[in-house]
Design an enzyme around this catalytic site. Structure first.
Site, mmCIF file in Angstrom:
data_model
loop_
_atom_site.group_PDB
_atom_site.id
_atom_site.type_symbol
_atom_site.label_atom_id
_atom_site.label_comp_id
_atom_site.label_asym_id
_atom_site.label_seq_id
_atom_site.Cartn_x
_atom_site.Cartn_y
_atom_site.Cartn_z
ATOM 1 N N CYS A 33 0.829 -1.216 0.000
ATOM 2 C CA CYS A 33 0.000 0.000 0.000
ATOM 3 C C CYS A 33 0.858 1.260 0.000
ATOM 4 O O CYS A 33 0.680 2.150 -0.833
ATOM 5 C CB CYS A 33 -0.927 -0.031 1.207
ATOM 6 N N CYS A 38 -1.620 1.744 -3.034
ATOM 7 C CA CYS A 38 -2.593 2.830 -2.825
ATOM 8 C C CYS A 38 -1.982 4.228 -2.826
ATOM 9 O O CYS A 38 -2.498 5.135 -3.485
ATOM 10 C CB CYS A 38 -3.305 2.651 -1.484
ATOM 11 N N LYS A 41 -0.152 5.393 -6.079
ATOM 12 C CA LYS A 41 -1.221 5.362 -7.100
ATOM 13 C C LYS A 41 -2.157 6.555 -6.967
ATOM 14 O O LYS A 41 -2.428 7.273 -7.934
ATOM 15 C CB LYS A 41 -1.982 4.034 -6.958
ATOM 16 N N TYR A 174 -8.427 -3.637 -11.638
ATOM 17 C CA TYR A 174 -8.489 -2.211 -11.288
ATOM 18 C C TYR A 174 -7.100 -1.597 -11.358
ATOM 19 O O TYR A 174 -6.953 -0.427 -11.733
ATOM 20 C CB TYR A 174 -9.176 -1.983 -9.936
ATOM 21 N N GLU A 178 -6.537 1.706 -13.476
ATOM 22 C CA GLU A 178 -6.084 2.906 -12.760
ATOM 23 C C GLU A 178 -4.775 3.423 -13.355
ATOM 24 O O GLU A 178 -4.619 4.633 -13.575
ATOM 25 C CB GLU A 178 -5.877 2.588 -11.276
ATOM 26 N N HIS A 443 -26.761 20.180 -0.822
ATOM 27 C CA HIS A 443 -26.839 20.794 -2.145
ATOM 28 C C HIS A 443 -25.808 21.905 -2.278
ATOM 29 O O HIS A 443 -25.626 22.660 -1.329
ATOM 30 C CB HIS A 443 -28.250 21.355 -2.323
ATOM 31 N N GLU A 448 -25.572 14.053 -3.163
ATOM 32 C CA GLU A 448 -27.017 14.197 -2.960
ATOM 33 C C GLU A 448 -27.810 13.445 -4.029
ATOM 34 O O GLU A 448 -28.978 13.122 -3.840
ATOM 35 C CB GLU A 448 -27.425 15.671 -2.940
#
Ligand SMILES: Cc1cc2nc3c(=O)[nH]c(=O)nc-3n(C[C@H](O)[C@H](O)[C@H](O)COP(=O)(O)OP(=O)(O)OC[C@H]3O[C@@H](n4cnc5c(N)ncnc54)[C@H](O)[C@@H]3O)c2cc1C
Length: 468
Positions: A33, A38, A41, A174, A178, A443, A448
């Site tokens: 990681c 992670c 990346k 992925y 990515e 909002h 939302e």
């Protein structure tokens, strides 16, 4: 996990050793990681997103020049950050009185581990409990001529000092998407070659939208193709030959870099697990574990990517380790709950999800018992620079019977990880569709839009949302 055990009063040693990649790349403490996963990346993804913002900026009144991206500057900054994390981990282990040995471990017997240092020096350690958390490494396609000699993997990409240039990314995971996504975003000519389906374990409608967005925003996507050979040309470039699997037609292209992202191999081969009696799945090579994270030998545990059936994600590995440490110290008997684990694919348009895919929900509950609510939406931020929002899409997979328990949420759009994290709590707590739509939105946000979902797929109504 290890520093956690020490905090709980145990005497703990952590053995960590990084075998250099076939290209000779090496890194420090902290595992995949921190060093080759992670963290670098996400930072490179951010570098690519900034390119998009620079393009948007003039529409918002900023007089900025469109400057080319400088890989070396980015790589230096990212690598320095990773090194600071390596240092932080060292300090943390020290503070928590964990003995750290930079040695490669393998079993001698069920209670003894031998650690070998870089210089070949051996250390024998015995322990009441042993936790295996050796993770995995990228797989190389050893049957493809030139793959190992000339290709690199994600283990190398994040540590390159110079730009990889025109790149072929092979894979549909992925990691493949990515990497292809941020390389494209940094302005590099990037092709991703997918043998069959992208993001196999994910909701397939969402996976299609992810690749459709990439294809529409500069990544060349070659579907149904498999590489056959990589050769080095006199000018250092690589010539890749591939086959179109449907037509059996051969094709070739020239690249500066070939990146294999075709999956990962668990790091079990050199552990001498048989000497300890620890059983693995012969197909995957991963260590078989039970709900306690115990292997076939009761006092030996396996957590994280190396354990069979576990999600290959950092937060699940960390939480499983933390809970195991608490159980071993007798603090709790709580087990790790692997259900409803949220995650995000950091492609240029991010895809966040939690819970079941539509396919999995239908397979588990039957189509007549599943209701899917969905909507396309346009992030407000996209309007002024007139960004394309064709793939910004949300779907919520629910049980059909009231109150329509939410089984899964799938969000494709900006900041998907931030959006999905919050909803993951609701879903973990057993939220229903009725509760989600009674949640007041914030909002104007993209999040939302989840609370505004009203159109079911079954209704056949147009899910294109208009207005605010
Ligand atoms: C490109 C990429 C991007 C990723 N992005 C994300 C993301 O965005 N979010 C996310 O949650 N996850 C992501 N992951 C997955 C994540 O990195 C892993 O799930 C996580 O690191 C697993 O942790 P682990 O402790 O099981 O193993 P690892 O982190 O792999 O750690 C294992 C450690 O053990 C060491 N080791 C191995 N064998 C031995 C031995 N015999 N002796 C001593 N030491 C040994 C290794 O060198 C390594 O340091 C990504 C992975 C990759 C490759």
């Amino acid at each position: 996990m290890d520093s956690r055990s020490a905090q709980l009063g145990k005497k703990v040693a952590v053995l960590d050793y990084v075998e250099p990649s076939p290209r000779g790349t090496r890194w420090g403490l902290g595992g995949t990681c921190v060093n080759v996963g992670c963290i670098p990346k996400k930072l490179m993804h951010q570098a690519a997103l900034l390119g998009g913002m620079i393009r948007d900026a003039p529409h918002y009144g900023w007089r900025v020049a469109q400057a080319p991206h400088d890989w070396a500057t980015m790589a230096d900054a990212v690598q320095n950050h990773v090194k600071s994390l390596n240092w932080g981990h060292r300090v943390q282990l020290q503070d928590r009185k964990v003995k750290y040995l930079n040695v490669k471990a393998s079993f001698v017997d069920a209670h003894t581990v031998c650690g070998v240092s870089k210089g070949g020096e051996e250390t024998l350690l015995s322990a009441e409990h042993i936790v295996i958390a050796t993770g995995g490494r990228p797989r190389y396609p050893t049957h493809i001529e030139g793959a190992l000699e000339y290709g690199i993997t994600s283990d190398d990409l994040f540590w390159l000092k110079e730009s990889p240039g025109k790149t072929l990314v092979v894979g549909a995971s992925y990691v493949a998407l990515e990497c292809a996504g941020f390389l494209t975003g940094l302005g590099l000519d990037t092709t991703v070659m997918i043998r069959s389906v992208p993001l196999r374990a994910f909701d397939q409608q969402m996976a299609s939208l992810v690749t459709e967005h990439m294809a529409g925003h500069g990544t060349r996507v070659l579907r149904g193709c498999a590489p056959e050979r990589v050769e080095k040309l006199p000018g250092q470039q690589l010539r890749v030959t591939w086959v179109d699997l449907a037509s059996d037609r051969k094709d070739a292209g020239t690249f500066d870099t070939v990146l294999w992202a075709i999956g990962r191999v668990p790091e079990t081969a050199s552990l001498n697990l048989e000497k300890a009696g620890v059983r693995t799945n012969p197909v995957t090579g991963k260590i078989l574990v039970d709900a306690q994270e115990a292997t076939s030998i009761r006092h030996i545990y396996a957590i994280g990517d190396v354990a069979e059936g576990r999600p290959e994600l950092t937060p699940t590995a960390i939480m499983a380790g933390r809970l195991l440490a608490q159980r071993l110290s007798g603090r709790t008997s709580d087990l790790m709950d692997y259900s409803s684990v949220p995650t995000t694919v950091f492609t240029p348009l991010e895809y966040g999800c939690v819970g079941l895919s539509e396919e999995a929900a239908v397979a588990r509950h039957g189509e007549e018992h599943v209701e899917v609510y969905h909507a396309f939406y346009k992030p407000l931020e996209f309007t002024v620079p007139q960004r394309d929002a064709s793939q910004c899409y949300i779907k919520m997979v629910c049980l059909r019977e009231p109150p329509q328990l939410v089984l899964g949420l799938h969000f494709l759009g900006p900041n998907a990880g931030e959006v999905t994290q919050g909803f993951a709590l609701g879903i973990k707590c057993g939220a229903s569709f009725q509760q989600v739509i009674r949640t007041v939105g914030i909002h104007p946000t993209c999040a939302e839009e989840v609370a505004k979902l009203r159109i079911s797929k079954r209704s056949g109504l147009d899910p294109t949302v208009t207005g605010c």
